[in-house]
Design a protein around this motif. Structure first.
Motif, PDB file in Angstrom:
ATOM      1  N   LEU A 219      63.748  42.681  66.248  1.00 29.47           N
ATOM      2  CA  LEU A 219      63.979  41.238  66.317  1.00 29.47           C
ATOM      3  C   LEU A 219      62.943  40.520  67.170  1.00 29.47           C
ATOM      4  O   LEU A 219      62.809  39.297  67.084  1.00 29.47           O
ATOM      5  N   GLY A 220      62.205  41.241  68.028  1.00 30.05           N
ATOM      6  CA  GLY A 220      61.204  40.600  68.864  1.00 30.05           C
ATOM      7  C   GLY A 220      60.660  41.563  69.901  1.00 30.05           C
ATOM      8  O   GLY A 220      60.951  42.770  69.873  1.00 30.05           O
ATOM      9  N   VAL A 221      59.862  41.031  70.821  1.00 33.16           N
ATOM     10  CA  VAL A 221      59.267  41.824  71.898  1.00 33.16           C
ATOM     11  C   VAL A 221      59.708  41.239  73.234  1.00 33.16           C
ATOM     12  O   VAL A 221      59.498  40.053  73.506  1.00 33.16           O
ATOM     13  N   GLU A 222      60.313  42.084  74.057  1.00 35.16           N
ATOM     14  CA  GLU A 222      60.786  41.677  75.377  1.00 35.16           C
ATOM     15  C   GLU A 222      59.757  42.053  76.439  1.00 35.16           C
ATOM     16  O   GLU A 222      59.170  43.137  76.398  1.00 35.16           O
ATOM     17  N   SER A 223      59.546  41.174  77.395  1.00 32.37           N
ATOM     18  CA  SER A 223      58.632  41.448  78.501  1.00 32.37           C
ATOM     19  C   SER A 223      59.264  42.382  79.519  1.00 32.37           C
ATOM     20  O   SER A 223      60.470  42.320  79.775  1.00 32.37           O
ATOM     21  N   TYR A 224      58.440  43.226  80.113  1.00 33.06           N
ATOM     22  CA  TYR A 224      58.792  43.811  81.390  1.00 33.06           C
ATOM     23  C   TYR A 224      58.541  42.741  82.448  1.00 33.06           C
ATOM     24  O   TYR A 224      57.621  41.937  82.324  1.00 33.06           O
ATOM     25  N   TYR A 225      59.351  42.729  83.502  1.00 34.51           N
ATOM     26  CA  TYR A 225      59.140  41.810  84.621  1.00 34.51           C
ATOM     27  C   TYR A 225      58.552  42.629  85.769  1.00 34.51           C
ATOM     28  O   TYR A 225      59.248  43.438  86.381  1.00 34.51           O
ATOM     29  N   LEU A 226      57.280  42.410  86.027  1.00 39.71           N
ATOM     30  CA  LEU A 226      56.557  43.233  86.981  1.00 39.71           C
ATOM     31  C   LEU A 226      56.340  42.496  88.301  1.00 39.71           C
ATOM     32  O   LEU A 226      56.178  41.273  88.309  1.00 39.71           O
ATOM     33  N   PRO A 227      56.309  43.218  89.423  1.00 39.41           N
ATOM     34  CA  PRO A 227      56.091  42.568  90.722  1.00 39.41           C
ATOM     35  C   PRO A 227      54.653  42.100  90.857  1.00 39.41           C
ATOM     36  O   PRO A 227      53.752  42.560  90.158  1.00 39.41           O
TER      37      PRO A 227
ATOM     38  N   LEU B 129      70.472  37.258  65.719  1.00 36.90           N
ATOM     39  CA  LEU B 129      69.735  38.278  64.970  1.00 36.90           C
ATOM     40  C   LEU B 129      70.403  39.639  65.096  1.00 36.90           C
ATOM     41  O   LEU B 129      70.483  40.398  64.129  1.00 36.90           O
ATOM     42  N   MET B 130      70.908  39.973  66.288  1.00 37.92           N
ATOM     43  CA  MET B 130      71.630  41.237  66.453  1.00 37.92           C
ATOM     44  C   MET B 130      72.900  41.246  65.621  1.00 37.92           C
ATOM     45  O   MET B 130      73.256  42.263  65.025  1.00 37.92           O
ATOM     46  N   GLN B 131      73.591  40.115  65.584  1.00 39.00           N
ATOM     47  CA  GLN B 131      74.805  40.034  64.773  1.00 39.00           C
ATOM     48  C   GLN B 131      74.508  40.188  63.292  1.00 39.00           C
ATOM     49  O   GLN B 131      75.352  40.661  62.527  1.00 39.00           O
ATOM     50  N   ASP B 132      73.293  39.808  62.890  1.00 37.70           N
ATOM     51  CA  ASP B 132      72.876  39.953  61.493  1.00 37.70           C
ATOM     52  C   ASP B 132      72.341  41.340  61.180  1.00 37.70           C
ATOM     53  O   ASP B 132      71.905  41.603  60.054  1.00 37.70           O
ATOM     54  N   GLY B 133      72.352  42.235  62.158  1.00 40.88           N
ATOM     55  CA  GLY B 133      71.958  43.617  61.904  1.00 40.88           C
ATOM     56  C   GLY B 133      70.670  44.062  62.558  1.00 40.88           C
ATOM     57  O   GLY B 133      70.346  45.259  62.539  1.00 40.88           O
ATOM     58  N   GLN B 134      69.888  43.143  63.131  1.00 37.71           N
ATOM     59  CA  GLN B 134      68.652  43.522  63.823  1.00 37.71           C
ATOM     60  C   GLN B 134      68.978  43.847  65.278  1.00 37.71           C
ATOM     61  O   GLN B 134      68.778  43.039  66.169  1.00 37.71           O
ATOM     62  N   ARG B 135      69.446  45.040  65.522  1.00 38.38           N
ATOM     63  CA  ARG B 135      69.914  45.438  66.848  1.00 38.38           C
ATOM     64  C   ARG B 135      68.799  46.068  67.690  1.00 38.38           C
ATOM     65  O   ARG B 135      69.053  46.546  68.787  1.00 38.38           O
ATOM     66  N   GLU B 136      67.591  46.064  67.181  1.00 40.04           N
ATOM     67  CA  GLU B 136      66.492  46.716  67.872  1.00 40.04           C
ATOM     68  C   GLU B 136      65.444  45.690  68.296  1.00 40.04           C
ATOM     69  O   GLU B 136      65.189  44.721  67.601  1.00 40.04           O
ATOM     70  N   TRP B 137      64.851  45.895  69.476  1.00 42.61           N
ATOM     71  CA  TRP B 137      63.729  45.078  69.901  1.00 42.61           C
ATOM     72  C   TRP B 137      62.689  45.989  70.542  1.00 42.61           C
ATOM     73  O   TRP B 137      62.923  47.177  70.751  1.00 42.61           O
ATOM     74  N   LEU B 138      61.535  45.425  70.834  1.00 42.96           N
ATOM     75  CA  LEU B 138      60.405  46.200  71.328  1.00 42.96           C
ATOM     76  C   LEU B 138      60.030  45.791  72.746  1.00 42.96           C
ATOM     77  O   LEU B 138      60.313  44.675  73.179  1.00 42.96           O
ATOM     78  N   ARG B 139      59.404  46.698  73.459  1.00 38.88           N
ATOM     79  CA  ARG B 139      58.704  46.407  74.703  1.00 38.88           C
ATOM     80  C   ARG B 139      57.335  47.068  74.627  1.00 38.88           C
ATOM     81  O   ARG B 139      57.179  48.099  73.965  1.00 38.88           O
ATOM     82  N   ILE B 140      56.348  46.476  75.286  1.00 39.97           N
ATOM     83  CA  ILE B 140      55.026  47.077  75.389  1.00 39.97           C
ATOM     84  C   ILE B 140      54.945  47.743  76.758  1.00 39.97           C
ATOM     85  O   ILE B 140      55.116  47.082  77.784  1.00 39.97           O
ATOM     86  N   CYS B 141      54.700  49.022  76.779  1.00 37.70           N
ATOM     87  CA  CYS B 141      54.790  49.818  78.005  1.00 37.70           C
ATOM     88  C   CYS B 141      53.988  49.194  79.150  1.00 37.70           C
ATOM     89  O   CYS B 141      52.776  48.965  79.030  1.00 37.70           O
ATOM     90  N   GLY B 142      54.695  48.879  80.239  1.00 41.03           N
ATOM     91  CA  GLY B 142      54.046  48.399  81.446  1.00 41.03           C
ATOM     92  C   GLY B 142      53.487  46.997  81.372  1.00 41.03           C
ATOM     93  O   GLY B 142      52.730  46.597  82.262  1.00 41.03           O
ATOM     94  N   ARG B 143      53.860  46.219  80.359  1.00 42.39           N
ATOM     95  CA  ARG B 143      53.307  44.887  80.184  1.00 42.39           C
ATOM     96  C   ARG B 143      54.407  43.844  80.057  1.00 42.39           C
ATOM     97  O   ARG B 143      55.496  44.145  79.595  1.00 42.39           O
ATOM     98  N   GLY B 144      54.078  42.634  80.433  1.00 48.39           N
ATOM     99  CA  GLY B 144      55.049  41.555  80.323  1.00 48.39           C
ATOM    100  C   GLY B 144      54.632  40.367  81.145  1.00 48.39           C
ATOM    101  O   GLY B 144      53.518  39.855  80.994  1.00 48.39           O
TER     102      GLY B 144
END
Length: 343
Positions: free
Chosen positions: A115-123, A205-220
């Motif tokens: 459904l999309g790409v979620e950020s990591y929140y980095l210090p 979107l999750m209710q419509d069946g897209q229960r998965e999202w992405l993250r980019i390792c170590g980025r956000g």
């Protein structure tokens, strides 16, 4: 190469955001994504500081926003967006890596089920220890909401692209803000232009069946949410007033979809002082990070901010404009942002 990449729209609501805005816009300008393949759209609630001058410096489109809150600002900016991909950023976000947007767009193209790409929140060195705790360690910037949300589950990794989901049948995990990347077509399917709330898009979107999202390792993003405990209490007050305003318009909320614990349990946890110490000890052992010591104080602050917000909402009656509740934001230190040469 630029013609091969889809157009991206950065959507941002602003109000007197000059203290942080340049760091956000400079981080966008540093992206490897070609400048002719993205646009920056600010919905500005008639700022009185240098917000518009800074926006012009970075070539952003500025739209007059006469709405009552930041979500209406996002909705307004979204109506003017022309990109195939939408990135929701706030002025207190700074993108951490120059390749984040390019990697996110390519990852979504390769994973149509997501459904999309979620950020990591980095210090960041520009954060206080409290800000680093509440964003980088807690991720969900409020202990009460953190208690109510379920723990997401990593289900796969392909190179630097991670695939995440929520366990069971729950949808109780807030997604959609602070550097989150959506496909525009998915947003339009949720009718977000008519009634936008950042976490509602992902929920629908999750209710419509897209229960998965992405993250980019170590980025956000570096999320400069708030630097002090007192500022945090005031921000929770504002967030709670906003929550009640939204609830008056719609019953939609991720908290209503099998939350990890009921709201009253989260409130008791935050008010107990002793219970949060369990997570302090767990965090100290697991992460070896002394910033977990902020957790009992932030938990109590979360409860106080919630009660203050409830009292404020009751006293305001039908006045749903929350711009006057805005909390001034700052940085721990202010190095001058560098604008890269145009690509």
């Amino acid at each position: 190469m630029s013609e091969l990449l889809p157009k991206v729209s950065f959507i941002m609501p602003t109000l007197n955001a000059a203290a942080l805005l340049e760091y956000c816009l400079a981080s966008i300008a540093k992206q490897t994504y070609p400048r002719d393949r993205y646009e920056i759209i600010l919905a500005d609630a008639m700022s009185k500081d240098a917000t518009r001058e800074i926006a012009a410096k970075y070539g952003a489109i500025v739209i007059d926003d006469h709405g009552r809150d930041m979500e209406q600002g996002k909705r307004l900016a979204l109506q003017h967006a022309t990109g195939e991909y939408i990135v929701f950023v706030d002025s207190d976000n700074e993108i951490t890596h120059p390749d984040y947007i390019e990697l996110a767009v390519r990852a979504l193209a390769a994973n149509p089920q997501a459904l999309g790409v979620e950020s990591y929140y980095l210090p960041s060195p520009k954060m206080s220890s409290f800000c680093a705790y509440v964003t980088a360690l807690l991720h969900i910037s409020d202990p009460m909401s953190w208690m109510m949300s379920v723990n997401p589950k990593l289900i796969g990794r392909d190179g630097e692209v991670e695939r995440w989901t929520v366990p069971g049948e729950s949808f109780a995990y807030p997604l959609g803000a602070n550097g989150f990347v959506f496909r525009r077509a998915d947003i339009e399917r949720t009718r977000a232009k008519q009634q936008f709330q950042d976490t509602h898009v992902a929920l629908h979107l999750m209710q419509d069946g897209q229960r998965e999202w992405l993250r980019i390792c170590g980025r956000g993003v570096h999320h400069y949410y708030v630097q002090t405990l007192w500022g945090f209490v005031k921000k929770r007050r504002r967030a709670v007033v906003h929550y009640f305003n939204v609830r008056a318009e719609t019953k939609v909320s991720w908290m209503n979809h099998q939350a990890a614990v009921p709201g009253w349990v989260a409130a008791l946890y935050c008010g107990s002082i002793i219970a949060p110490m369990y997570h302090v000890l767990l965090g100290l052992v697991r992460d070896r990070d002394v910033r977990w010591l902020w957790h009992p104080f932030a938990s109590l602050g979360s409860l106080l901010g919630t009660l203050w917000g409830w009292q404020t909402q009751k006293s305001r009656g039908d006045d749903a404009n929350i711009h006057d509740l805005r909390v001034d934001q700052s940085l721990r230190e202010k190095p001058k942002p560098q604008i890269p040469n145009p690509k």
